[in-house]
Design a protein around this motif. Structure first.
Motif, PDB file in Angstrom:
ATOM      1  N   LEU A 123      -0.815 -17.263  35.041  1.00 55.22           N
ATOM      2  CA  LEU A 123      -0.253 -15.946  34.693  1.00 55.22           C
ATOM      3  C   LEU A 123      -0.818 -15.442  33.363  1.00 55.22           C
ATOM      4  O   LEU A 123      -0.972 -14.232  33.163  1.00 55.22           O
ATOM      5  CB  LEU A 123       1.276 -16.021  34.638  1.00 55.22           C
ATOM      6  N   ARG A 124      -1.179 -16.387  32.482  1.00 54.19           N
ATOM      7  CA  ARG A 124      -1.800 -15.960  31.207  1.00 54.19           C
ATOM      8  C   ARG A 124      -3.088 -15.195  31.486  1.00 54.19           C
ATOM      9  O   ARG A 124      -3.355 -14.161  30.884  1.00 54.19           O
ATOM     10  CB  ARG A 124      -2.163 -17.191  30.371  1.00 54.19           C
ATOM     11  N   GLU A 125      -3.866 -15.721  32.440  1.00 53.78           N
ATOM     12  CA  GLU A 125      -5.145 -15.057  32.769  1.00 53.78           C
ATOM     13  C   GLU A 125      -4.892 -13.720  33.455  1.00 53.78           C
ATOM     14  O   GLU A 125      -5.563 -12.732  33.179  1.00 53.78           O
ATOM     15  CB  GLU A 125      -5.982 -15.957  33.679  1.00 53.78           C
ATOM     16  N   LEU A 126      -3.917 -13.715  34.347  1.00 56.52           N
ATOM     17  CA  LEU A 126      -3.642 -12.466  35.083  1.00 56.52           C
ATOM     18  C   LEU A 126      -3.199 -11.364  34.118  1.00 56.52           C
ATOM     19  O   LEU A 126      -3.610 -10.208  34.247  1.00 56.52           O
ATOM     20  CB  LEU A 126      -2.566 -12.705  36.143  1.00 56.52           C
ATOM     21  N   PHE A 127      -2.382 -11.722  33.154  1.00 58.98           N
ATOM     22  CA  PHE A 127      -1.921 -10.720  32.187  1.00 58.98           C
ATOM     23  C   PHE A 127      -3.053 -10.333  31.228  1.00 58.98           C
ATOM     24  O   PHE A 127      -3.148  -9.174  30.814  1.00 58.98           O
ATOM     25  CB  PHE A 127      -0.686 -11.219  31.432  1.00 58.98           C
ATOM     26  N   LYS A 165       5.534 -11.040  36.924  1.00 59.53           N
ATOM     27  CA  LYS A 165       5.413 -12.452  36.535  1.00 59.53           C
ATOM     28  C   LYS A 165       5.403 -13.358  37.779  1.00 59.53           C
ATOM     29  O   LYS A 165       5.904 -14.481  37.746  1.00 59.53           O
ATOM     30  CB  LYS A 165       6.536 -12.826  35.568  1.00 59.53           C
ATOM     31  N   ASN A 166       4.870 -12.858  38.862  1.00 61.23           N
ATOM     32  CA  ASN A 166       4.608 -13.690  40.039  1.00 61.23           C
ATOM     33  C   ASN A 166       3.124 -14.018  40.079  1.00 61.23           C
ATOM     34  O   ASN A 166       2.293 -13.253  39.585  1.00 61.23           O
ATOM     35  CB  ASN A 166       5.010 -12.948  41.321  1.00 61.23           C
ATOM     36  N   ARG A 167       2.808 -15.143  40.704  1.00 62.83           N
ATOM     37  CA  ARG A 167       1.406 -15.575  40.730  1.00 62.83           C
ATOM     38  C   ARG A 167       0.669 -14.854  41.861  1.00 62.83           C
ATOM     39  O   ARG A 167       0.285 -15.457  42.861  1.00 62.83           O
ATOM     40  CB  ARG A 167       1.349 -17.090  40.882  1.00 62.83           C
ATOM     41  N   VAL A 168       0.491 -13.558  41.657  1.00 62.21           N
ATOM     42  CA  VAL A 168      -0.152 -12.724  42.678  1.00 62.21           C
ATOM     43  C   VAL A 168      -1.153 -11.776  42.029  1.00 62.21           C
ATOM     44  O   VAL A 168      -1.032 -11.442  40.851  1.00 62.21           O
ATOM     45  CB  VAL A 168       0.893 -11.873  43.454  1.00 62.21           C
ATOM     46  N   THR A 169      -2.107 -11.357  42.839  1.00 63.08           N
ATOM     47  CA  THR A 169      -3.022 -10.291  42.423  1.00 63.08           C
ATOM     48  C   THR A 169      -2.742  -9.089  43.327  1.00 63.08           C
ATOM     49  O   THR A 169      -1.939  -9.199  44.274  1.00 63.08           O
ATOM     50  CB  THR A 169      -4.495 -10.720  42.624  1.00 63.08           C
ATOM     51  N   GLU A 189       9.622 -14.963  29.955  1.00 67.02           N
ATOM     52  CA  GLU A 189       8.375 -15.028  29.172  1.00 67.02           C
ATOM     53  C   GLU A 189       7.931 -16.486  29.026  1.00 67.02           C
ATOM     54  O   GLU A 189       6.762 -16.825  29.255  1.00 67.02           O
ATOM     55  CB  GLU A 189       8.604 -14.396  27.785  1.00 67.02           C
ATOM     56  N   ALA A 190       8.879 -17.345  28.666  1.00 65.09           N
ATOM     57  CA  ALA A 190       8.544 -18.763  28.473  1.00 65.09           C
ATOM     58  C   ALA A 190       8.051 -19.376  29.784  1.00 65.09           C
ATOM     59  O   ALA A 190       7.068 -20.124  29.803  1.00 65.09           O
ATOM     60  CB  ALA A 190       9.762 -19.520  27.967  1.00 65.09           C
ATOM     61  N   LEU A 191       8.730 -19.038  30.874  1.00 66.93           N
ATOM     62  CA  LEU A 191       8.338 -19.619  32.165  1.00 66.93           C
ATOM     63  C   LEU A 191       6.930 -19.179  32.557  1.00 66.93           C
ATOM     64  O   LEU A 191       6.135 -19.966  33.067  1.00 66.93           O
ATOM     65  CB  LEU A 191       9.332 -19.202  33.257  1.00 66.93           C
ATOM     66  N   ALA A 192       6.630 -17.932  32.320  1.00 62.64           N
ATOM     67  CA  ALA A 192       5.324 -17.412  32.743  1.00 62.64           C
ATOM     68  C   ALA A 192       4.194 -17.927  31.859  1.00 62.64           C
ATOM     69  O   ALA A 192       3.154 -18.341  32.357  1.00 62.64           O
ATOM     70  CB  ALA A 192       5.350 -15.885  32.717  1.00 62.64           C
ATOM     71  N   PHE A 193       4.397 -17.896  30.555  1.00 60.75           N
ATOM     72  CA  PHE A 193       3.249 -18.111  29.651  1.00 60.75           C
ATOM     73  C   PHE A 193       3.246 -19.479  28.985  1.00 60.75           C
ATOM     74  O   PHE A 193       2.215 -19.945  28.530  1.00 60.75           O
ATOM     75  CB  PHE A 193       3.204 -16.988  28.601  1.00 60.75           C
ATOM     76  N   GLY A 194       4.411 -20.102  28.940  1.00 62.43           N
ATOM     77  CA  GLY A 194       4.486 -21.450  28.392  1.00 62.43           C
ATOM     78  C   GLY A 194       3.999 -21.534  26.962  1.00 62.43           C
ATOM     79  O   GLY A 194       4.023 -20.547  26.208  1.00 62.43           O
ATOM     80  N   LYS A 195       3.537 -22.711  26.601  1.00 63.58           N
ATOM     81  CA  LYS A 195       3.042 -22.950  25.242  1.00 63.58           C
ATOM     82  C   LYS A 195       1.949 -23.997  25.357  1.00 63.58           C
ATOM     83  O   LYS A 195       2.178 -25.095  25.905  1.00 63.58           O
ATOM     84  CB  LYS A 195       4.207 -23.469  24.400  1.00 63.58           C
ATOM     85  N   THR A 196       0.768 -23.687  24.851  1.00 62.21           N
ATOM     86  CA  THR A 196      -0.365 -24.598  25.034  1.00 62.21           C
ATOM     87  C   THR A 196      -0.331 -25.711  23.990  1.00 62.21           C
ATOM     88  O   THR A 196       0.359 -25.601  22.961  1.00 62.21           O
ATOM     89  CB  THR A 196      -1.696 -23.842  24.870  1.00 62.21           C
ATOM     90  N   ALA A 197      -1.153 -26.738  24.246  1.00 60.74           N
ATOM     91  CA  ALA A 197      -1.246 -27.843  23.288  1.00 60.74           C
ATOM     92  C   ALA A 197      -1.746 -27.313  21.943  1.00 60.74           C
ATOM     93  O   ALA A 197      -1.278 -27.732  20.881  1.00 60.74           O
ATOM     94  CB  ALA A 197      -2.173 -28.914  23.839  1.00 60.74           C
ATOM     95  N   ALA A 198      -2.687 -26.382  21.988  1.00 57.77           N
ATOM     96  CA  ALA A 198      -3.229 -25.829  20.738  1.00 57.77           C
ATOM     97  C   ALA A 198      -2.125 -25.136  19.951  1.00 57.77           C
ATOM     98  O   ALA A 198      -2.025 -25.283  18.730  1.00 57.77           O
ATOM     99  CB  ALA A 198      -4.356 -24.846  21.063  1.00 57.77           C
ATOM    100  N   GLU A 199      -1.282 -24.416  20.645  1.00 55.69           N
ATOM    101  CA  GLU A 199      -0.169 -23.724  19.963  1.00 55.69           C
ATOM    102  C   GLU A 199       0.807 -24.741  19.357  1.00 55.69           C
ATOM    103  O   GLU A 199       1.306 -24.555  18.257  1.00 55.69           O
ATOM    104  CB  GLU A 199       0.557 -22.791  20.940  1.00 55.69           C
ATOM    105  N   VAL A 200       1.030 -25.795  20.112  1.00 56.72           N
ATOM    106  CA  VAL A 200       1.961 -26.819  19.601  1.00 56.72           C
ATOM    107  C   VAL A 200       1.350 -27.497  18.367  1.00 56.72           C
ATOM    108  O   VAL A 200       2.015 -27.673  17.343  1.00 56.72           O
ATOM    109  CB  VAL A 200       2.285 -27.861  20.701  1.00 56.72           C
TER     110      VAL A 200
END
Ligand code: F6P
Length: 549
Positions: free
Chosen positions: A31-35, A58-62, A434-445
């Protein structure tokens, strides 16, 4: 495509095959890429009707996914199915019945025919009768056997004859007459009845026995206990029953055999399924609570959504889109459940209500053509109001191994505004999707200087799909629209999966076996047991435990 034309089995439909190929192509997209690829995505993948705003971005669709899903709806003859339902055709083919809950909320001027008869005047006649009765009880004109006014109303029913009334009462409590107390008894477990009537004065208590068939074991057992409780409390005069019992049913004969005056019976019809009946006379307790004007506003809300469903192009049609997305999530992304998460405490029983609506309808493995499916049908619906769920099972939705699509439901206004509460509530619902869709990457952590060993624990993969439904405030009309939305989602899912959402044969076996076991538990002398060794043993053990001598 005509309604009679032969529909290919689901996995043979060209759009299904195209979706399978398409899924392989986009399965890895986040979803990060789609947005990121479309800055306006959150303003595009939205639709609005009858005061309900749906954000499905925020669905995994195009856009291609949506196009193919719409094509699937076409190839599944969804248009034909919708038209057939609204025209009163007997689309419940295993019971040879029309499916016309939409007629329950049709305006007086509408004409909807079953077997050549316009059913709308009958619907309105019952509504008028309910109104007269509700007005008398609410005003105190209706008196109990001893001349006292009614202050307690107990609905006795189960399944569709309980879940809708309870849900609606809780949802619309804000609009309810507070000097009337409402209780709901469903379970054959005596604790349900005993606790409901605890402390109630029989002289001020009215029972509504709600049962489409008037044969359901739980309801009839509770109704008998209620009659005994009432008569005991009022000195045993059988005439008291008429003032303290009314019935909602399609079965006048059984109602009268129970001893309820059929003048105090509110009818409905075999073309109303139990789980589609909260807006029929089964809603009598709702009308008693909120009054007839509010009840009619509820019906008007249902009708608005019905009209949207019937007339809007599928690409803008809320129930169609939500159903297609659920098919995508279930059949292509492998999701097994849907969490319905209302951020409105008054909707606390909405998920329980939806469980019957969705799973009793589409929990089927046999198609309309009588063949076993080779795909999944209804997902498991469940949920709790936010923010409570956040402190219990959301952990699994965020970091568990399963994909749980979520329907978030929120309102712009609280019915009971209190300080900052509503903004906090809304901040939470928006944060969750928002959290469910985009999460948090290792780099962000890592950027937060988290020790390396903890990093994997604090990463959120994201890419968890959700819908957000936003409405102005929870009014009777909005509740009607919301319920109709899910009713029609179920309808569309059924059309895609080629199952009949309107029968429920799957509940019969357990009912029949229980009837057989009852005498084996109750008879003084144990009859010869002919079950399997486990059931036989459990029966013997229960008998021993209940009377050890
Ligand atoms: O158990 C299945 C069921 O038939 C439901 O579909 C229905 O809502 C419920 O039982 C209650 O049935 P009735 O209203 O006839 O008592």
């Amino acid at each position: 495509m005509s309604n009679k034309s032969v529909i290919k089995s689901l996995t043979q439909r060209p759009a299904w095959k195209a979706l399978a190929t398409h899924h392989k192509k986009i399965a890895k997209l986040h979803l990060r890429e789609l947005f990121a690829a479309d800055k306006q995505r959150g303003e595009k993948l939205i639709t609005e009707a009858a005061g309900l705003f749906l954000d499905y971005s925020k669905n995994r669709v195009t856009t291609e996914t949506i196009k193919l899903l719409l094509q699937l709806a076409k190839e599944s003859n969804l248009r034909g199915r919708i038209d057939a339902m609204f025209a009163g055709e007997k689309i419940n083919i295993t019971e040879n019945r029309a499916v016309l809950h939409v007629a329950l909320r049709a305006p007086k001027s509408a004409k909807i025919f079953v077997d050549g008869k316009n059913v709308v005047p009958d619907v309105h006649a019952v509504l008028d009768k309910m109104t007269g009765f509700a007005n008398r009880v609410r005003s105190g004109a209706w008196k109990g056997h001893t001349g006292k006014r009614i202050t307690n109303i107990v609905n006795i029913g189960i399944g569709g004859s309980d879940l809708g009334p309870v849900m609606a009462y809780e949802a619309l409590k804000h609009y309810a007459k507070r000097d009337l107390k409402f209780l709901f008894v469903s379970n054959v477990d005596g604790a349900d009845f005993v606790e409901a009537v605890h402390g109630l004065a029989p002289a001020e208590t009215l029972f509504i026995v709600s049962s489409k068939t008037f044969t359901t074991q739980e309801t009839m057992t509770n109704a008998e206990s209620a009659r005994a409780w009432l008569l005991k409390g009022l000195g045993g005069n059988k005439n008291a029953v008429a003032k303290h019992f009314v019935a909602v049913s399609t079965n006048a004969e059984k109602v009268s055999a129970f001893g309820i005056d059929t003048a105090n019976m509110f009818g409905f019809w075999d073309w109303v399924g139990g789980r589609y009946s909260m807006d029929s006379a089964i809603g009598l307790s709702t009308m008693l609570a909120i009054g007839s004007e509010n009840f009619r506003a509820l019906l008007a809300g249902f009708h608005e959504l019905d009209e949207h469903f019937r007339t809007a192009p599928f690409s803008e049609n809320l129930p169609v889109l939500m159903a297609l997305l659920s098919v995508w999530n279930t059949n292509f992304l492998g999701a097994e459940t849907v969490a319905v998460l209302p951020y409105e405490n008054y909707l606390k029983r909405f998920p329980a209500y939806l469980q019957q609506l969705t799973m009793e309808s589409n929990g089927k493995y046999i198609t309309l053509a009588g063949k076993k499916v080779n795909y999944q049908t209804s997902p498991i619906y469940w949920g709790e109001p936010g923010t409570n769920g956040q402190h219990s099972f959301y952990q699994l939705i965020h970091q568990g191994t399963r994909l749980i699509p979520c329907d978030f439901i929120a309102f712009a206004h609280a019915l009971t505004p209190l300080g900052r509460h509503h903004d906090l509530l809304l901040a939470n619902v928006l944060a969750q999707s928002e959290a469910l869709a985009f999460g948090k990457t290792a780099a962000e952590v890592k950027a937060e200087k988290v020790p390396d060993a903890l990093v994997p624990h604090k990463v959120f993969e994201g890419n968890r799909p959700s819908n957000t439904i936003l409405a102005d405030r929870l009014t009777p009309a909005v509740l009607g629209r919301l319920v109709a939305l899910y009713e029609h989602i179920v309808f569309v899912q059924g059309a895609i999966w080629s199952v009949n959402p309107f029968d429920q044969w799957g509940v019969e076996l357990g009912k029949a076996l229980a009837q057989r076991i009852v005498p084996e538990l109750e008879n003084k002398i144990l009859p010869p047991l002919q079950h399997d060794s486990s059931t036989n043993n459990l029966i013997r053990r229960y008998r021993k435990m209940k009377s050890p001598t």
